[in-house]
Design a protein around this motif. Structure first.
Motif, PDB file in Angstrom:
ATOM      1  N   GLY A  32       0.799  -1.212   0.000  1.00 56.38           N
ATOM      2  CA  GLY A  32       0.000   0.000   0.000  1.00 56.38           C
ATOM      3  C   GLY A  32       0.832   1.261   0.000  1.00 56.38           C
ATOM      4  O   GLY A  32       1.940   1.313  -0.534  1.00 56.38           O
ATOM      5  N   GLY A 243      -2.122  -5.360  -1.288  1.00 55.56           N
ATOM      6  CA  GLY A 243      -2.889  -4.122  -1.344  1.00 55.56           C
ATOM      7  C   GLY A 243      -4.200  -4.263  -2.074  1.00 55.56           C
ATOM      8  O   GLY A 243      -5.034  -3.355  -2.036  1.00 55.56           O
ATOM      9  N   THR A 247      -5.705  -0.736  -4.163  1.00 55.09           N
ATOM     10  CA  THR A 247      -4.356  -0.181  -4.235  1.00 55.09           C
ATOM     11  C   THR A 247      -3.805  -0.271  -5.651  1.00 55.09           C
ATOM     12  O   THR A 247      -3.189   0.677  -6.156  1.00 55.09           O
ATOM     13  CB  THR A 247      -3.440  -0.911  -3.253  1.00 55.09           C
ATOM     14  OG1 THR A 247      -3.894  -0.671  -1.924  1.00 55.09           O
ATOM     15  CG2 THR A 247      -1.994  -0.437  -3.379  1.00 55.09           C
ATOM     16  N   TYR A 286      -9.171  -4.469  -0.550  1.00 54.47           N
ATOM     17  CA  TYR A 286      -7.782  -4.329  -0.149  1.00 54.47           C
ATOM     18  C   TYR A 286      -7.125  -5.673   0.185  1.00 54.47           C
ATOM     19  O   TYR A 286      -5.968  -5.693   0.603  1.00 54.47           O
ATOM     20  CB  TYR A 286      -7.678  -3.398   1.066  1.00 54.47           C
ATOM     21  CG  TYR A 286      -8.105  -1.982   0.768  1.00 54.47           C
ATOM     22  CD1 TYR A 286      -7.212  -1.055   0.243  1.00 54.47           C
ATOM     23  CD2 TYR A 286      -9.422  -1.575   0.993  1.00 54.47           C
ATOM     24  CE1 TYR A 286      -7.609   0.235  -0.040  1.00 54.47           C
ATOM     25  CE2 TYR A 286      -9.831  -0.290   0.710  1.00 54.47           C
ATOM     26  CZ  TYR A 286      -8.923   0.616   0.191  1.00 54.47           C
ATOM     27  OH  TYR A 286      -9.319   1.905  -0.104  1.00 54.47           O
ATOM     28  N   MET A 348      -5.531   4.229  -1.604  1.00 52.36           N
ATOM     29  CA  MET A 348      -4.569   3.150  -1.410  1.00 52.36           C
ATOM     30  C   MET A 348      -4.682   2.590  -0.003  1.00 52.36           C
ATOM     31  O   MET A 348      -5.098   3.289   0.928  1.00 52.36           O
ATOM     32  CB  MET A 348      -3.132   3.657  -1.584  1.00 52.36           C
ATOM     33  CG  MET A 348      -2.574   3.587  -2.969  1.00 52.36           C
ATOM     34  SD  MET A 348      -0.805   3.947  -2.957  1.00 52.36           S
ATOM     35  CE  MET A 348      -0.450   3.850  -4.689  1.00 52.36           C
TER      36      MET A 348
END
Length: 358
Positions: A32, A243, A247, A286, A348
């Motif tokens: 991230g 991520g 992300t 995520y 992110m």
């Protein structure tokens, strides 16, 4: 603002004072914003060059006088536990690097592998991992051609770490990368989000309930080859690993200097993954994937790409999840039309949700 007072990248991403800013922490490996800060503040400061600064997961190297480019990538793998539902560290190591090379639109041919083994590690487990690597390599149609082994004293490693590098080739005319997204492009994902991260977490017995979810870890070069044959104007290919989807799309938005807009109802998430995320307070956008690809391409070729993806076992659940737009402000962003009809910004990953997953 003077140069002296200009905030550094990690200050922008982490506006609150952090007592560990002088040390590496687990969040630096999350994929991230802190990983991005680490790369920007340290590695790019020392290694910057025209190829590295493209910020892709691969490097396409020109060959003088040739109409082909060599594509290389490298990756490290420290998953815990090393065996998990749907895969293991060996399959992960091969698939991860095969996929990174394949995201160039080229064909991966060769891999190298480096092993760091802790004293006392089971030879039976090592053989099982080696067999898994060979099986994954055969599935991908690649050869493991070189390697290295080091042994660390007991207590100075964590069982086994594997690093792999890949070599492939791509036609010099192919221009696929994170900076290539264009306004009006369609955004496709090849299947459900978050399977790998939740499967690894389940293997740690940290869910508090049983689940049948399996990791999606797989080599995707065959799937990508099929998509490219059907839709040769693909602009971006990227696997949403550490991520997760959110992300990865933010990285693409920044590279391309484009906005990306998503439809929450279109993003596929398995019921078991969603349930686990709701219980643990995670957002599946995520959570890491290891067998999915994001495809960004002109709208006119979207249906052809979908048809090709659907015909492959690893792409049977592929769907359109959004589109690319001209930036509405000074900073490219990812936004999402939500289930309740509003719009929210998708940032992110800012910390570490699941350490040691890839």
């Amino acid at each position: 603002m003077t140069e002296q007072n200009t905030p550094k990248f990690d200050q922008l991403l982490c506006p609150l004072p952090l007592p560990y800013k002088d040390k590496v922490v687990m969040s630096h490996g999350s994929g991230g914003s802190m990983t991005k800060a680490l790369i920007t503040e340290i590695f790019q400061q020392h290694f910057s060059n025209a190829i590295l600064d493209q910020e892709n997961d691969f490097a396409a190297l020109p060959l003088e006088g040739k109409d082909m480019r060599v594509v290389v990538s490298t990756d490290g793998h420290i998953v815990s536990p090393i065996f998990f539902p749907g895969g293991d560290i060996g399959r992960l190591a091969v698939s991860g690097t095969v996929n990174d090379v394949a995201m160039s639109g080229g064909q991966v041919k060769y891999l190298t592998a480096s092993f760091i083994l802790e004293e006392g590690f089971s030879l039976a487990d090592l053989e099982r991992i080696a067999q898994s690597m060979q099986d994954a390599a055969a599935e991908a149609g690649v050869s493991i051609v070189a390697g290295d082994t080091k042994v660390a004293e007991k207590g100075k490693a964590d069982g086994i770490f594997i690093s792999t590098s890949g070599v492939g080739f791509v036609d010099a005319s192919v221009q696929i990368g994170g900076a290539q997204a264009k306004p009006g492009d369609t955004v496709i994902v090849s299947g459900s989000m978050g399977d790998h991260g939740i499967a690894v977490l389940a293997a740690r017995n940290q869910l508090g309930f049983t689940t049948t979810i399996q990791s999606d870890v797989a080599p995707l070069n065959g799937l990508i080859r099929a998509a490219l044959q059907a839709a040769p104007s693909i602009h971006v290919l990227r696997d949403p690993t550490r991520g997760g989807l959110a992300t990865t799309l933010n990285e693409i938005a920044l590279q391309s200097q484009m906005d990306i807009h998503l439809e929450e109802t279109a993003i596929p998430v398995k019921r078991e993954v969603r349930a686990a995320c709701e219980m643990l307070g995670f957002d599946p956008l995520y959570v890491a994937n290891e067998g999915k690809v994001i495809v960004i391409l002109p709208e006119r070729q979207a249906q052809a790409a979908l048809d090709a993806l659907h015909a492959h076992p690893f792409g049977k659940d592929a769907v359109v999840i959004g589109h690319v737009e001209t930036p509405s402000g000074n900073t490219p962003r990812v936004s999402m039309h939500t289930l309740i009809g509003g719009t929210r910004i998708v940032d992110m990953l800012s910390g570490e949700m699941l350490p040691r997953i890839c």
